[in-house]
Design a protein around this motif. Sequence first.
Motif, PDB file in Angstrom:
ATOM      1  N   ALA A  92       0.834  -1.206   0.000  1.00  0.00           N
ATOM      2  CA  ALA A  92       0.000   0.000   0.000  1.00  0.00           C
ATOM      3  C   ALA A  92       0.865   1.250   0.000  1.00  0.00           C
ATOM      4  O   ALA A  92       0.607   2.194  -0.752  1.00  0.00           O
ATOM      5  N   LEU A  93       1.905   1.269   0.823  1.00  0.00           N
ATOM      6  CA  LEU A  93       2.772   2.435   0.901  1.00  0.00           C
ATOM      7  C   LEU A  93       3.456   2.709  -0.433  1.00  0.00           C
ATOM      8  O   LEU A  93       3.521   3.851  -0.887  1.00  0.00           O
ATOM      9  N   GLU A  94       3.957   1.681  -1.079  1.00  0.00           N
ATOM     10  CA  GLU A  94       4.619   1.873  -2.372  1.00  0.00           C
ATOM     11  C   GLU A  94       3.639   2.439  -3.397  1.00  0.00           C
ATOM     12  O   GLU A  94       3.984   3.339  -4.164  1.00  0.00           O
ATOM     13  N   ALA A  95       2.411   1.943  -3.417  1.00  0.00           N
ATOM     14  CA  ALA A  95       1.407   2.462  -4.352  1.00  0.00           C
ATOM     15  C   ALA A  95       1.052   3.905  -4.012  1.00  0.00           C
ATOM     16  O   ALA A  95       0.952   4.761  -4.902  1.00  0.00           O
ATOM     17  N   ILE A  96       0.876   4.182  -2.738  1.00  0.00           N
ATOM     18  CA  ILE A  96       0.540   5.540  -2.303  1.00  0.00           C
ATOM     19  C   ILE A  96       1.624   6.525  -2.731  1.00  0.00           C
ATOM     20  O   ILE A  96       1.328   7.601  -3.259  1.00  0.00           O
ATOM     21  N   LEU A  97       2.875   6.172  -2.525  1.00  0.00           N
ATOM     22  CA  LEU A  97       3.969   7.076  -2.870  1.00  0.00           C
ATOM     23  C   LEU A  97       3.986   7.397  -4.356  1.00  0.00           C
ATOM     24  O   LEU A  97       4.373   8.490  -4.763  1.00  0.00           O
ATOM     25  N   ARG A  98       3.577   6.457  -5.172  1.00  0.00           N
ATOM     26  CA  ARG A  98       3.555   6.687  -6.616  1.00  0.00           C
ATOM     27  C   ARG A  98       2.332   7.479  -7.074  1.00  0.00           C
ATOM     28  O   ARG A  98       2.377   8.133  -8.105  1.00  0.00           O
ATOM     29  N   LEU A  99       1.248   7.437  -6.309  1.00  0.00           N
ATOM     30  CA  LEU A  99      -0.012   8.041  -6.750  1.00  0.00           C
ATOM     31  C   LEU A  99      -0.414   9.300  -5.982  1.00  0.00           C
ATOM     32  O   LEU A  99      -1.385   9.943  -6.354  1.00  0.00           O
ATOM     33  N   GLN A 100       0.296   9.670  -4.939  1.00  0.00           N
ATOM     34  CA  GLN A 100      -0.157  10.753  -4.070  1.00  0.00           C
ATOM     35  C   GLN A 100       0.118  12.160  -4.598  1.00  0.00           C
ATOM     36  O   GLN A 100      -0.374  13.128  -4.031  1.00  0.00           O
ATOM     37  N   GLY A 101       0.852  12.301  -5.680  1.00  0.00           N
ATOM     38  CA  GLY A 101       1.126  13.629  -6.216  1.00  0.00           C
ATOM     39  C   GLY A 101      -0.160  14.397  -6.458  1.00  0.00           C
ATOM     40  O   GLY A 101      -1.087  13.894  -7.083  1.00  0.00           O
ATOM     41  N   GLY A 102      -0.226  15.631  -5.971  1.00  0.00           N
ATOM     42  CA  GLY A 102      -1.419  16.450  -6.129  1.00  0.00           C
ATOM     43  C   GLY A 102      -2.483  16.193  -5.079  1.00  0.00           C
ATOM     44  O   GLY A 102      -3.534  16.824  -5.101  1.00  0.00           O
ATOM     45  N   CYS A 103      -2.227  15.255  -4.158  1.00  0.00           N
ATOM     46  CA  CYS A 103      -3.177  14.948  -3.090  1.00  0.00           C
ATOM     47  C   CYS A 103      -2.708  15.579  -1.789  1.00  0.00           C
ATOM     48  O   CYS A 103      -1.515  15.576  -1.484  1.00  0.00           O
ATOM     49  N   CYS A 104      -3.642  16.086  -1.020  1.00  0.00           N
ATOM     50  CA  CYS A 104      -3.284  16.663   0.275  1.00  0.00           C
ATOM     51  C   CYS A 104      -3.275  15.604   1.373  1.00  0.00           C
ATOM     52  O   CYS A 104      -2.641  15.800   2.413  1.00  0.00           O
ATOM     53  N   ALA A 105      -3.959  14.491   1.131  1.00  0.00           N
ATOM     54  CA  ALA A 105      -4.009  13.429   2.137  1.00  0.00           C
ATOM     55  C   ALA A 105      -4.434  12.123   1.479  1.00  0.00           C
ATOM     56  O   ALA A 105      -4.942  12.113   0.360  1.00  0.00           O
ATOM     57  N   VAL A 106      -4.188  11.066   2.206  1.00  0.00           N
ATOM     58  CA  VAL A 106      -4.659   9.736   1.829  1.00  0.00           C
ATOM     59  C   VAL A 106      -5.566   9.286   2.973  1.00  0.00           C
ATOM     60  O   VAL A 106      -5.241   9.499   4.140  1.00  0.00           O
ATOM     61  N   ALA A 107      -6.685   8.697   2.643  1.00  0.00           N
ATOM     62  CA  ALA A 107      -7.638   8.260   3.661  1.00  0.00           C
ATOM     63  C   ALA A 107      -7.975   6.788   3.479  1.00  0.00           C
ATOM     64  O   ALA A 107      -7.925   6.254   2.369  1.00  0.00           O
ATOM     65  N   CYS A 108      -8.280   6.133   4.592  1.00  0.00           N
ATOM     66  CA  CYS A 108      -8.721   4.745   4.556  1.00  0.00           C
ATOM     67  C   CYS A 108      -9.546   4.472   5.801  1.00  0.00           C
ATOM     68  O   CYS A 108      -9.664   5.318   6.681  1.00  0.00           O
ATOM     69  N   THR A 109     -10.131   3.294   5.853  1.00  0.00           N
ATOM     70  CA  THR A 109     -10.808   2.838   7.061  1.00  0.00           C
ATOM     71  C   THR A 109     -10.126   1.544   7.498  1.00  0.00           C
ATOM     72  O   THR A 109      -9.327   0.975   6.757  1.00  0.00           O
ATOM     73  N   SER A 110     -10.450   1.107   8.668  1.00  0.00           N
ATOM     74  CA  SER A 110      -9.894  -0.169   9.141  1.00  0.00           C
ATOM     75  C   SER A 110     -10.910  -1.286   8.977  1.00  0.00           C
ATOM     76  O   SER A 110     -10.828  -2.305   9.633  1.00  0.00           O
ATOM     77  N   GLY A 111     -11.853  -1.077   8.086  1.00  0.00           N
ATOM     78  CA  GLY A 111     -12.910  -2.065   7.864  1.00  0.00           C
ATOM     79  C   GLY A 111     -12.388  -3.366   7.298  1.00  0.00           C
ATOM     80  O   GLY A 111     -11.384  -3.406   6.599  1.00  0.00           O
ATOM     81  N   VAL A 112     -13.073  -4.412   7.605  1.00  0.00           N
ATOM     82  CA  VAL A 112     -12.728  -5.751   7.136  1.00  0.00           C
ATOM     83  C   VAL A 112     -13.409  -5.953   5.796  1.00  0.00           C
ATOM     84  O   VAL A 112     -14.615  -5.753   5.671  1.00  0.00           O
ATOM     85  N   SER A 113     -12.638  -6.341   4.778  1.00  0.00           N
ATOM     86  CA  SER A 113     -13.220  -6.477   3.447  1.00  0.00           C
ATOM     87  C   SER A 113     -13.453  -7.923   3.036  1.00  0.00           C
ATOM     88  O   SER A 113     -14.027  -8.176   1.997  1.00  0.00           O
ATOM     89  N   GLU A 114     -12.996  -8.847   3.845  1.00  0.00           N
ATOM     90  CA  GLU A 114     -13.203 -10.259   3.514  1.00  0.00           C
ATOM     91  C   GLU A 114     -13.861 -10.966   4.684  1.00  0.00           C
ATOM     92  O   GLU A 114     -13.657 -10.615   5.831  1.00  0.00           O
ATOM     93  N   TRP A 115     -14.598 -11.976   4.342  1.00  0.00           N
ATOM     94  CA  TRP A 115     -15.329 -12.733   5.349  1.00  0.00           C
ATOM     95  C   TRP A 115     -14.818 -14.168   5.353  1.00  0.00           C
ATOM     96  O   TRP A 115     -14.167 -14.605   4.399  1.00  0.00           O
TER      97      TRP A 115
END
Length: 182
Positions: A92-115
């Motif tokens: 996630a960090l590697e992807a964020i570093l490549r895509l965050q240009g022009g963004c003031c923040a990155v947001a997420c939740t701690s929700g569970v996506s798999e059951w």
Amino acid sequence: MTLTALDTHEDDTEIGCLRLYRLCDYTGYSRIRGADEMSGDPLQIAETVLDGEAYSAAFEEAVETPVGDLLILDEVVLDGAWRGFRLAPVFALEAILRLQGGCCAVACTSGVSEWPADGRELTRVEYDVAAGKIAALWQRIGFQSFADGVYLRDTALDYSEFLRARRVDLAQLLAEFRAARR
């Protein structure tokens, strides 16, 4: 985005996926409506950080420079064999570093996506334990609790220590993997 493992003896092997969205500022299109059209948690995040179509006062206080787009980390899913090694935050960090240009923040939740594979619903305790573990992983790469289960990572801050530590973790894991294959 598909996550793959490269091996000198095999073809690329799909090991999971990572999904990010970008809520663009100043497009003339409603960011709330845009978030609602996405799957996962983007609408919850948008409703938490926005007041109408502008960033909320709480968001503006939490982010050093609250001007620009918002990158949303919606989901990181690794195949079973790749879980338990703390790889999700590294990818996630590697992807964020490549895509965050022009963004003031990155947001997420701690929700569970798999059951569970058996299709049963998680109990509230099981869900809370899983969400707590996920939140701890996001905090390892600089996310801070914001509000209503939303976590923010301010792109204006220096996260070089986080990045170095996660790359050391990854190098150590790779060394252990190679040693185990001998």
